[in-house]
Design a protein around this motif. Structure first.
Motif: not given
Ligand SMILES: N[C@@H](CCC(=O)N[C@@H](CS)C(=O)NCC(=O)O)C(=O)O
Length: 283
Positions: A3-6, A28-33, A75-77, A276-283
């Motif tokens: 989760s540190k990279n999200t 940046s290559g981080f995972t986007l949630k 944004i949250e991390l 649009t989905p409520k949550e989308i995660i892209i690695n």
């Protein structure tokens, strides 16, 4: 990926002020949630209104307890010491991401250039945004207002908005690439790209240019802007964003007159459904 990279980006199911945060995280290559909130059109007694309770009456209430300024975008991390960071205000989010990914200038002078350019790009965005959310009594008034935006932004005089960036790029020109500062990508580059994309939709929609031409800024007398846009869209690390669902979202929200539907049109609540989905995660 831990989760540190999200990084979570919360925003409406549109590009708006959230697009550039999503873009930078993916670059940046981080995972986007991505948490995507929908504004819902509601018809009451033939009057169309919009309901934002999916945000206002849900996550906003919880997040407000952690940051009383909370707004969209946010944004949250997690940082390295596992502290949760929750940031709102689009320019503060972008400055944070810029510092985190070393895209906010290396010297004192360059940091200051980033800050100036970020605010200058925000000014450029606000011209088209306020136009897009204005509802006109008739199409003649709409066209007059569009002409006004065109002059304000594209006139080649000291007052024009785009000539500032054209001249800035000219002063900072490199043979290798077309970034705003020192031949290296920084946060304002992303903001400028997103806003230019919005203006392209505007220029085509109101027939200021021939929409088959992919060299529109050049045609308008801005060769450096044209090179900037055309090289930015080709950047290998931009492809993840450009091929994602986020690049297909409308520029504005459903209450806007311009840019909320398909190809610049207003959102049509009779024929369109926001899937649009409520949550989308892209690695
Ligand atoms: N100055 C703020 C403006 C934020 C703002 O106006 N957000 C709009 C969407 S663009 C919104 O609907 N916010 C949700 C809210 O008021 O809670 C920024 O740059 O982030």
């Amino acid at each position: 990926m831990s989760s540190k990279n999200t990084i979570t980006v919360g925003y409406w199911s549109t590009k708006g002020l959230g697009a550039v945060c999503r873009m930078v995280v993916l670059y940046s290559g981080f995972t986007l949630k991505a948490k995507n909130y929908k504004l819902q059109p509601v018809l009451i007694d033939n009057n169309l209104t919009y309901n934002g309770s999916e945000w206002h009456e849900n996550d906003k209430i919880h997040l407000k307890k952690r940051n009383s300024l909370i707004n969209l975008p946010y944004i949250e991390l997690n940082n390295t010491s596992d502290t949760e960071i929750l940031i709102t205000q689009s320019n503060a989010c972008l400055s944070f991401l810029g510092r985190k990914f070393l895209m906010f200038g290396e010297s004192e002078v360059d940091v200051s250039k980033c800050e100036q350019l970020l605010l200058e790009t925000s000014d450029l965005r606000s011209v088209i945004t306020s136009f897009a959310y204005t509802h006109f009594k008739n199409s003649d008034l709409e066209k007059l207002a569009a002409d006004d935006v065109f002059v304000k932004v594209f006139q080649d005089s000291n007052a024009g908005k785009i000539q500032k960036f054209e001249n800035w790029l000219n002063d900072n020109k490199s043979t290798n690439n077309y970034f705003l500062i020192n031949n290296k990508i920084t946060i304002p580059d992303f903001n400028l790209f997103d806003i230019l994309d919005f203006y392209l939709e505007f220029l085509k929609y109101y027939n200021f240019v021939n929409d088959k031409n992919n060299n529109i800024f050049n045609e308008l007398g801005y060769p450096n802007i044209s090179k900037f846009y055309n090289s930015f869209i080709e950047l290998p690390k931009m492809q993840k964003y450009l091929n994602s669902i986020f690049y297909k979202l409308p520029f504005t929200n459903k209450s806007a007159r311009f840019g909320s539907g398909i190809n610049g049109d207003a959102w049509n609540h009779n024929s369109q459904i926001d899937n649009t989905p409520k949550e989308i995660i892209i690695n």
